[in-house]
Design an enzyme around this catalytic site. Structure first.
Site, PDB file in Angstrom:
ATOM      1  N   ASP A  83       0.827  -1.209   0.000  1.00  0.00           N
ATOM      2  CA  ASP A  83       0.000   0.000   0.000  1.00  0.00           C
ATOM      3  C   ASP A  83       0.862   1.261   0.000  1.00  0.00           C
ATOM      4  O   ASP A  83       2.100   1.197   0.052  1.00  0.00           O
ATOM      5  CB  ASP A  83      -0.955  -0.064   1.206  1.00  0.00           C
ATOM      6  CG  ASP A  83      -2.301   0.578   0.932  1.00  0.00           C
ATOM      7  OD1 ASP A  83      -2.411   1.370  -0.010  1.00  0.00           O
ATOM      8  OD2 ASP A  83      -3.253   0.293   1.689  1.00  0.00           O
TER       9      ASP A  83
ATOM     10  N   GLY B  36      -4.371   4.474  -8.040  1.00  0.00           N
ATOM     11  CA  GLY B  36      -4.381   5.134  -9.345  1.00  0.00           C
ATOM     12  C   GLY B  36      -3.178   4.639 -10.123  1.00  0.00           C
ATOM     13  O   GLY B  36      -2.206   4.164  -9.534  1.00  0.00           O
TER      14      GLY B  36
ATOM     15  N   ASP C  15     -10.458   3.343  -3.515  1.00  0.00           N
ATOM     16  CA  ASP C  15     -11.113   2.179  -2.900  1.00  0.00           C
ATOM     17  C   ASP C  15     -12.557   2.017  -3.370  1.00  0.00           C
ATOM     18  O   ASP C  15     -13.293   2.985  -3.515  1.00  0.00           O
ATOM     19  CB  ASP C  15     -11.114   2.319  -1.372  1.00  0.00           C
ATOM     20  CG  ASP C  15      -9.730   2.084  -0.787  1.00  0.00           C
ATOM     21  OD1 ASP C  15      -8.758   1.951  -1.568  1.00  0.00           O
ATOM     22  OD2 ASP C  15      -9.628   2.021   0.443  1.00  0.00           O
TER      23      ASP C  15
END
Ligand code: GLA
Length: 383
Positions: free
Chosen positions: A150, A186, A203
């Site tokens: 992430d 993105g 999300d």
């Protein structure tokens, strides 16, 4: 300033030992299929849940349908230890990640784990910044097969691309094949060279409007889709309750036509018949998993919300077609052979949801599509 990314990259490669195989060594020849804890459970996760989900993946037939990865998302970690290693929270994961991976592997499944390129994850747990070598080696030693990485809380002056490349290099050099899932909300030009899949969108939420938005965003990158190069419009919400069964079926049809990763996000231990049937329809899954790896695109629209999508399949004489009615009322819709790359003439049409041959049709196929529904057919040229 401009030299920073290169310096970081050079340090990263040195830090991870000798260069390994090129990124993208085809660890995900078809879009990854599995389950992830985030959409339904967020931070309410523990090892009992993960075991029960692995059990359910087998007993419900999800494994037989192709689902493979059991992915633990954010919130499994304690703060990083003094010795520099990550550790699973002993309150929720007392047996540790290795034992869980062994359990999942014994069922013929694979384990996925979440981390973050920053100092802290999106839930303020320990991130992997500056510990990539140790973390990649630990993940490999624990038996992790898939890392979702992430983008939260990056370190001051850090570079996004360099951070992700560093972890990819470390995973390449850790001695275990590990699929790398980039989660930056993105697309970035560097992603196809670094990840096996990359999020093209923010999300998902369990809402019709949001799900539809993600389809439009994800479509822009269709030409990049190929084995181990998957656009990821985020996970499935099927079975989580915020959409109707018809709308969930549309999510599955669209994710399949887009060759998107099929990562279920519901509670597999208690699924309705409709949810299970949607998630395990083998002919629909086969469209997603077609070995060509092409992503379908929108090929005709008679209204801005009556959209026809087509996907090239390995067999050049066949196309998968979704007729998607985004309007609030039912409507007839038509797909023309000329618009999906087939010559005019006769073609056989098969309904993939119903597993039914619909017959032979000349030049086009017309069908009534209820509001928010999809019809998914395979068209085979007979010329
Ligand atoms: C981000 C990701 C989500 C999920 C959460 C966890 O929002 O995009 O998919 O992993 O973080 O904190």
């Amino acid at each position: 300033m401009k030299r920073w990314p290169f310096l970081l990259l050079a340090l990263a490669v040195i830090g991870c030992g000798p260069a390994g195989p090129e990124p993208n060594n085809n660890l995900a020849p078809t879009p990854p299929m599995g389950w992830n804890s985030w959409n339904k459970f967020a931070c309410n996760i523990n090892e009992k849940l993960i075991r029960e989900i692995a059990d359910a993946m087998v007993t419900t037939g999800m494994k037989d349908a192709g689902y493979q990865y059991v992915i633990i998302d954010d919130c499994w970690q304690l703060p990083r230890r003094e010795n520099g290693h990550l550790m699973a929270d002993p309150d929720s994961f007392p047996g540790g990640i290795k034992a869980l991976a062994d359990y999942v592997h014994a069922k013929g499944l694979k384990l996925g784990l979440y981390s973050d390129r920053g100092l802290r994850t999106c839930q303020n747990k320990a991130g992997s910044h500056d510990h990539e070598t140790t973390d990649a080696q630990d993940f490999a030693a624990w038996g992790v097969d898939y890392v979702k990485y992430d983008n939260c809380n990056p370190a001051f002056l850090s570079n996004q691309e360099a951070d992700f490349r560093r972890m990819r290099e470390c995973l390449n050099n850790c001695g275990r094949p590990i699929v790398f899932s980039i989660c930056c909300w993105g697309f970035g030009d560097w992603m196809p060279a670094v990840g096996d899949l990359w999020r093209t969108t923010g999300d998902i939420t369990d809402k019709w409007g949001r799900m539809v938005e993600l389809i439009d965003t994800n479509e822009q990158y269709a030409n990049l889709s190929a084995p181990s190069h998957w656009n990821d419009p985020d996970m499935l919400e099927i079975g989580n309750g915020g959409m109707t069964d018809v709308e969930y079926r549309s999510q599955f049809s669209l994710w399949a036509i887009m060759a998107a990763p099929l990562i279920a996000g519901n509670d597999l231990r208690q699924m309705s018949k409709a949810t299970l049937e949607t998630l395990t329809n083998k002919e629909v899954i086969a469209v997603d998993q077609d070995p060509l790896g092409a992503q379908g695109t929108m090929v005709e629209s008679s209204d801005k919300d009556l959209l026809v999508y087509a996907k090239n399949l390995k067999d050049a004489g066949q196309k998968a077609v979704v007729l998607f009615n985004r309007t609030d009322s039912g409507s007839p819709m038509t797909v023309h052979w000329g618009k999906i790359g087939l010559a005019p003439g006769t073609a056989q049409v098969r309904d993939l949801w119903a597993h039914k041959e619909l017959g032979k049709f000349k030049d086009s196929y017309k069908v009534y599509v209820p509001s928010h529904a999809t019809v998914l057919v395979k068209v085979t040229t007979l010329n």
